[in-house]
Motif scaffolding. Structure first.
Motif, PDB file in Angstrom:
ATOM      1  N   LEU A 144       0.838  -1.196   0.000  1.00 37.89           N
ATOM      2  CA  LEU A 144       0.000   0.000   0.000  1.00 37.89           C
ATOM      3  C   LEU A 144       0.876   1.249   0.000  1.00 37.89           C
ATOM      4  O   LEU A 144       1.981   1.253   0.548  1.00 37.89           O
ATOM      5  N   LYS A 145       0.379   2.295  -0.596  1.00 39.82           N
ATOM      6  CA  LYS A 145       1.152   3.526  -0.678  1.00 39.82           C
ATOM      7  C   LYS A 145       1.149   4.227   0.664  1.00 39.82           C
ATOM      8  O   LYS A 145       0.108   4.408   1.287  1.00 39.82           O
ATOM      9  N   ASN A 146       2.322   4.638   1.116  1.00 40.51           N
ATOM     10  CA  ASN A 146       2.461   5.310   2.401  1.00 40.51           C
ATOM     11  C   ASN A 146       1.992   6.761   2.286  1.00 40.51           C
ATOM     12  O   ASN A 146       2.431   7.496   1.409  1.00 40.51           O
ATOM     13  N   VAL A 147       1.085   7.172   3.160  1.00 46.63           N
ATOM     14  CA  VAL A 147       0.613   8.563   3.154  1.00 46.63           C
ATOM     15  C   VAL A 147       0.967   9.254   4.465  1.00 46.63           C
ATOM     16  O   VAL A 147       0.508  10.360   4.736  1.00 46.63           O
ATOM     17  N   SER A 154       2.145   4.303   7.372  1.00 46.64           N
ATOM     18  CA  SER A 154       0.709   4.416   7.605  1.00 46.64           C
ATOM     19  C   SER A 154       0.209   3.282   8.491  1.00 46.64           C
ATOM     20  O   SER A 154       0.826   2.213   8.595  1.00 46.64           O
ATOM     21  N   ASP A 155      -0.942   3.538   9.128  1.00 38.02           N
ATOM     22  CA  ASP A 155      -1.617   2.558   9.986  1.00 38.02           C
ATOM     23  C   ASP A 155      -2.956   2.212   9.328  1.00 38.02           C
ATOM     24  O   ASP A 155      -4.006   2.757   9.693  1.00 38.02           O
ATOM     25  N   PRO A 156      -2.971   1.292   8.362  1.00 35.97           N
ATOM     26  CA  PRO A 156      -4.167   1.115   7.518  1.00 35.97           C
ATOM     27  C   PRO A 156      -5.330   0.403   8.226  1.00 35.97           C
ATOM     28  O   PRO A 156      -5.134  -0.514   9.023  1.00 35.97           O
ATOM     29  N   ASN A 184       2.378  -0.452   8.994  1.00 36.14           N
ATOM     30  CA  ASN A 184       2.482  -1.626   8.137  1.00 36.14           C
ATOM     31  C   ASN A 184       1.824  -1.330   6.797  1.00 36.14           C
ATOM     32  O   ASN A 184       0.626  -1.048   6.737  1.00 36.14           O
ATOM     33  N   LEU A 185       2.604  -1.405   5.735  1.00 36.49           N
ATOM     34  CA  LEU A 185       2.073  -1.195   4.389  1.00 36.49           C
ATOM     35  C   LEU A 185       1.662  -2.511   3.733  1.00 36.49           C
ATOM     36  O   LEU A 185       1.215  -2.517   2.580  1.00 36.49           O
ATOM     37  N   ASN A 186       1.828  -3.620   4.480  1.00 39.36           N
ATOM     38  CA  ASN A 186       1.347  -4.934   4.041  1.00 39.36           C
ATOM     39  C   ASN A 186       0.474  -5.537   5.146  1.00 39.36           C
ATOM     40  O   ASN A 186       0.772  -6.616   5.678  1.00 39.36           O
ATOM     41  N   PRO A 187      -0.580  -4.843   5.518  1.00 37.18           N
ATOM     42  CA  PRO A 187      -1.364  -5.253   6.693  1.00 37.18           C
ATOM     43  C   PRO A 187      -2.168  -6.518   6.439  1.00 37.18           C
ATOM     44  O   PRO A 187      -2.702  -6.734   5.360  1.00 37.18           O
TER      45      PRO A 187
END
Length: 693
Positions: A144-147, A154-156, A184-187
């Motif tokens: 996922l793209k970090n914002v 990011s905390d998705p 985690n960008l791979n949650p």
């Protein structure tokens, strides 16, 4: 009418932050309590929403189910609470709503100001009649793209969103929200279990939106992209394919569905039909009942036929319900007709049917107007009602239909009562005979005129009379002639007359050329001390009559676009009713009311039927019986009197079902004091005896 299932969802805006100085922003959740509205009922907590961290404008996903019928009021208290860890939770405000009131409001949404600040919104939608099962869903994000910025991740979390049919249903509304996964960008999100009815009404092809967010402690979560899908597409994607969330035209990574399955579904809810998209044309007899399906033809007969390009079969549209029409732009109108014939008695004499008590007790006409009017007025947007009279003389001429009140229409139920009372200040002479035909014809004509302006307009005539009609055959002909009008007629018999001649109304439709039932007759004395009993009896046939009228003509509910919150009227805080309730949080997680407390018992007496919601003390303080002869009267407070007052003599009429020797609870006409008086021997039901006190 059949009881329908309704679903309540809640959101709030601009709540007051009660977290305290230096403690961030409140974490609100809502508790829904069903209030007691009748004898034998006890208030109880239905449940709570999820907690939403750090926000003053929460949009909760938890839904609450209710049984709904037109003639029964259901009141709830919604308490908004700030969750405080290791301390007592803090109240943020409470509001009382009535389910039918919400359903009848614009967009089936009601809003109310809270005492401490902010606005609470309650929305009603029709719930699916049967379980479509539970959706077990497990998803994960990939790259996922970090914002969050250069030095953080990011905390998705994700939301599942849907739209609703009907007014106000055009925007995406969250029905499930996952927990966030930190840095985690791979949650890999926790497995979710979601009610399929809540998610998509059992329609597995209804469009859904999946929205990904970066969780922020401030509550201002930043979007990480969205994508649209359906429940069927999620089921097919499990372990096979992925989705790409986008923000504008830019991709923000990949979402993989690792598991997706439905369990516990009832087969009858496997498919639904969009009613607005497929209104019925004139149907053949086999299709008149949507449950009737023509016998299939064996396929081998067509083995050698060239069928070419055949359109896919379309299921017949499901017959809408009353709730479908009310939430689909149907406008209910009410008009009232009042009997002023001489058989009602001299209104200046206590005990006569049009007498107005100085002690605050309502007569039968006032009670019927208040009881039925308080229900139907919820579904009339402009709150303007025509009021007619019949059976009185003006200028020496008997009028079988005349205007009651100075205006053609009056505002609200209180306006009807004021116009009714004001008629006795005009130069009328109570006369006779009892003739309904002119008011019925006028009501039908006006109902047709309203429908010309709005095809989904329907009118209910509330006709109040103290006796049987003088000309039964003329009344039958009048009813038959207007049976094609968008009109239902509720006739309430007031007093102790012999109404047996009115029973022809019960089966008139079956024995006549009328193709629909439009009349309901109810004798008021059977419900004199029970408002809910009266409203249920008078209104029980209205939903089916309305649905039959529109459906037979191919007129279907008409969903409209989204109704913004700016167009929803916001009611003021009610200091008497909108009380913060005290809750007991038990070890097993259940929430219960902390004993009997003010604000949990609704005064459902006739006298409390106007002027908003009124509460009663709990039973421990005062016996809760809103259906006693004078429920609105509270126990008298002793007042020192220098010398005993002179006795006052007044009349008491014996209700139906009361025998000599039994005691009646009555209010003294001068003092309002509650008295217990025995019925003398020889006085039958409907008879009158004198009391001196």
């Amino acid at each position: 009418m059949a009881i329908e299932k309704l679903q309540l969802t809640l959101n709030a805006a601009k709540l007051k932050n009660v977290a305290g100085l230096g403690k961030g922003t409140s974490d609100p959740f809502a508790i829904v309590t069903l209030l007691a509205t009748g004898p034998g009922e006890t208030p109880r907590v239905l449940g709570k929403t999820e907690v939403i961290k750090n926000t003053l404008s929460p949009n909760w996903t938890t839904a609450f189910l209710f049984d709904y019928e037109l003639g029964k009021e259901t009141h709830i208290n919604v308490s908004v609470v700030d969750e405080v860890r290791k301390q007592s939770d803090k109240a943020m405000g409470s509001a009382v709503f009535e389910i039918g009131d919400i359903l009848g409001s614009r967009g089936s949404t009601k809003a109310k100001k809270l005492k401490k600040g902010g606005t609470l919104y309650a929305r009603i939608q029709k719930a699916a009649p049967r379980s479509a099962g539970k959706l077990a869903l497990r998803m994960r994000g990939i790259k996922l793209k970090n914002v969050e910025g250069m030095f953080k991740k990011s905390d998705p979390f994700y939301e599942l969103r849907r739209t609703y049919d009907g007014p106000g249903g055009g925007s995406w509304t969250p029905v499930y929200r996952s927990k966030h996964v930190k840095n985690n960008l791979n949650p890999k999100w926790e497995p979710a279990t979601i009610d399929v009815n809540t998610l998509c009404d059992g329609d597995l092809d209804r469009r859904l939106q999946v929205a990904i967010f970066d969780h922020e402690g401030s509550g201002k979560h930043e979007t990480m992209g969205t994508f649209e899908t359906t429940t069927n597409e999620l089921l097919k994607a499990a372990g096979r394919s992925t989705f790409t969330p986008k923000k504008g035209s830019k991709s923000y990574g990949t979402i993989s569905v690792d598991e997706c399955k439905i369990t516990g579904a009832e087969s009858s809810t496997a498919a639904t039909v969009n009613l607005a998209a497929h209104p019925p044309a004139t149907m053949a007899s086999a299709a008149a009942d949507p449950s009737v399906v023509p016998m299939p033809v064996p396929m081998q007969q067509f083995n050698n036929m060239n069928l070419g390009s055949m359109p896919a079969p379309v299921a017949p549209p499901k017959k809408p319900t009353f709730v479908d029409y009310i939430s689909g732009n149907c406008e209910l109108s009410m008009c009232v007709a009042i009997d002023f014939t001489g058989s009602n008695g001299d209104p200046r004499r206590p005990g006569t049917l049009h007498h107005f008590s100085q002690a605050g007790q309502m007569n039968g006409y006032e009670k019927a107007i208040t009881g039925v009017g308080s229900i139907l007025s919820k579904y009339d947007t402009d709150q303007m009602f025509p009021v007619y009279g019949f059976g009185a003389k003006y200028d020496g001429v008997v009028r079988h239909c005349f205007q009651v009140g100075p205006e053609k229409e009056v505002h609200g139920v209180q306006g009807i009562l004021d116009a009714y009372k004001g008629t006795f200040r005009t130069p009328l002479t109570m006369s006779g005979p009892t003739v309904f035909t002119e008011v019925i014809s006028l009501a039908a004509s006006q109902a047709k005129s309203r429908q010309e302006a709005n095809p989904l307009s329907y009118t209910i005539l509330l006709l109040l009379t103290d006796g049987a009609v003088s000309d039964v055959e003329a009344t039958k002909q009048s009813l038959a002639s207007i049976s094609d009008a968008p009109l239902s007629i509720v006739i309430v018999g007031i007093g102790n007359a012999d109404f047996s001649a009115m029973q022809f109304l019960d089966d008139f439709e079956k024995r006549s050329s009328m193709n629909r039932d439009i009349v309901q007759f109810v004798q008021f004395n059977s419900h004199e001390y029970d408002k809910t009993s009266l409203t249920r009896a008078t209104l029980e046939e209205i939903p089916d009559q309305l649905v039959q009228f529109f459906y037979q003509r191919g007129i279907m509910p008409q969903p409209t676009g989204n109704v913004s919150t700016s167009r929803i009227a916001v009611d003021d805080y009610n200091e008497e009713a909108d009380i913060d309730l005290s809750m007991d949080y038990q070890d097993d997680g259940e929430i219960v009311l902390d004993g009997n407390q003010p604000g949990t018992y609704i005064d459902n007496s006739y006298e409390a039927g106007t002027g908003g919601v009124h509460v009663m003390p709990p039973p421990s303080t005062q016996g809760y019986n809103p259906h006693a002869p004078s429920a609105a009267m509270v126990a008298p407070v002793p007042v020192p009197v220098p010398q005993p007052p002179q006795p006052f003599t007044f009349q008491v009429q014996v209700p139906q079902g009361v025998s000599p020797g039994m005691q009646l609870q009555v209010a003294h006409p001068q003092t309002g004091q509650m008295l217990l008086v025995p019925v003398p021997q020889g006085v039958p039901p409907g008879g009158v005896f004198m009391v001196s006190a």
